[in-house]
Design an enzyme around this catalytic site. Structure first.
Site, short mmCIF file in Angstrom:
data_model
loop_
_atom_site.label_atom_id
_atom_site.label_comp_id
_atom_site.label_asym_id
_atom_site.label_seq_id
_atom_site.Cartn_x
_atom_site.Cartn_y
_atom_site.Cartn_z
N CYS A 136 -5.82 -25.55 28.14
CA CYS A 136 -7.05 -24.94 28.66
C CYS A 136 -7.29 -23.56 28.04
O CYS A 136 -6.71 -22.57 28.47
CB CYS A 136 -6.97 -24.83 30.18
SG CYS A 136 -8.33 -23.93 30.90
N CYS A 139 -8.65 -20.92 30.42
CA CYS A 139 -7.69 -20.29 31.35
C CYS A 139 -6.79 -19.30 30.61
O CYS A 139 -6.46 -18.25 31.14
CB CYS A 139 -6.77 -21.34 31.97
SG CYS A 139 -7.59 -22.85 32.44
N ASP A 140 -6.35 -19.67 29.40
CA ASP A 140 -5.25 -18.93 28.77
C ASP A 140 -5.64 -18.17 27.50
O ASP A 140 -4.83 -17.41 26.99
CB ASP A 140 -4.12 -19.92 28.41
CG ASP A 140 -3.62 -20.66 29.65
OD1 ASP A 140 -3.63 -20.06 30.74
OD2 ASP A 140 -3.24 -21.84 29.54
#
Ligand code: NDP
Length: 314
Positions: A136, A139-140
């Site tokens: 992801c 997200c990261d």
């Protein structure tokens, strides 16, 4: 069980399909109960910009889209439980849905559990998950400032993630096992025109390399010559498609050979009358937020009409 409330409708899953079903069912006064899962909202929660959902001229972030849909469903009387369903029993009516030991009963059920990102299946990928490896970018991505990262895959997801990652990374390599790209032309062109993106084609990731704590690179294998080379990378984002979330329904609901629920043609009916399926859990073809929302509407209408026709009055 005799004195237990029987819900008109339980919706399992809270992406655009489930939330749209909830809006329709709630407006029909069915007072639906949504079991939204501990990671509520589905894949849109890890999507940056949604540019193709009609009604949002300038785009909207995935989490914001879910948030407004959820508020809309709640406004008409949908109730939410933020837990994961652990077991279902659809052998008799009312249908049984378990959250651990807690039993919920329902006259009708809508399954909208969506799909999750697939992984390569390498032991080293697992070892370095969240220590360089991610599924992801949204997200990261921000953890990878001014370093070089790879993105595996050649669909729209891979192109979107690669473009997004160029906000942070100094260089993004898109790694693909062939030369044929599944991505739409607009997404592919955007990646090709991005000076920070470079393509590595005809190559698979054979191993994720690391020092025990974090990943430090990858072993690449040529799909043509089988030659192995090493490449230093600080991050690797896996963007190779999705797996439907249907483990709960194995041997209960009909599914195809890769696990997508089968629904009867032109409807959201599953093989069990009173149980309906919508969204990515039953759609291996379109997989869009808007098509998921469309089938969510269909499921609520199908369920309402089925209840009326089968004496499951509400
Ligand atoms: P896709 O199934 O379209 O693409 C998956 C990619 O991963 C393919 O290139 C495939 O390669 C590759 N792949 C699969 N398994 C492996 C493996 N084990 N090792 C290496 N490579 C592998 O999935 P996406 O998630 O990209 O897209 C799904 C749907 O979502 C599409 O309909 C897409 O249009 C849509 N989408 C739309 C977006 C938007 O409009 N903004 C954004 C993101 C997705 P191969 O081709 O060789 O099989």
């Amino acid at each position: 069980m005799e004195n237990q409330t029987v819900e008109n409708m339980i919706i399992i899953g809270s992406g655009p399909a489930g939330l749209t079903a909830a809006v329709y069912a709630a407006r029909a006064n069915l007072k639906p109960l949504m079991i939204e899962g501990e990671e509520a909202g589905g894949q849109l929660m890890i999507t940056t910009e949604v540019e193709n959902f009609p009604g949002f001229e300038h785009g909207i972030t995935g989490p914001d889209l879910i948030s407004v849909m959820r508020k809309q469903a709640e406004r008409f009387g949908t109730r939410f439980i933020t837990r994961n369903v652990t077991k279902v029993d659809f052998t008799s009516r009312p249908f049984k849905i378990f959250i651990g030991d807690k039993l919920h009963l329902a006259k009708s059920v809508i399954v909208s559990t969506g799909a999750s990102a697939k992984l390569l299946g390498l032991p080293s990928e697992k070892q370095y998950m969240s220590r360089g490896v991610s599924a992801c970018a949204t997200c990261d991505g921000a953890f990878f400032k001014n370093v070089e990262v790879g993105v595996v895959g050649a669909g729209d997801t891979a192109m979107e993630e690669a473009n997004f990652l160029t906000r942070f990374a100094s260089k993004v390599y898109i790694i693909h096992r062939s030369e044929n790209f599944r991505a739409s032309k607009i997404m592919l062109d955007r990646a090709r025109n991005n000076p920070k993106i470079e393509f590595i084609v005809n190559a698979t990731v054979d191993e994720v390399l690391g020092d025990g704590k974090s990943m430090t690179g990858i072993k690449l294998k040529s799909s043509i010559t089988n030659e192995i080379t090493e490449k230093k990378l600080d991050g690797l984002f896996i963007a190779i498609g999705h797996q439907p979330n249907t483990k709960l329904f194995k041997d209960i609901l009909d599914m195809n050979d890769v696990g997508y629920l089968n629904t009867k043609s032109d409807s959201t009916y599953t093989n069990i009358p009173g149980v309906f399926a919508c969204g990515d859990v039953q759609d291996a073809i379109y997989r869009q937020a808007i098509t998921a929302a469309g089938t969510g509407c269909m499921a609520a209408l199908d369920a309402e009409r089925w209840m009326d026709a089968n004496g499951e009055s509400h």
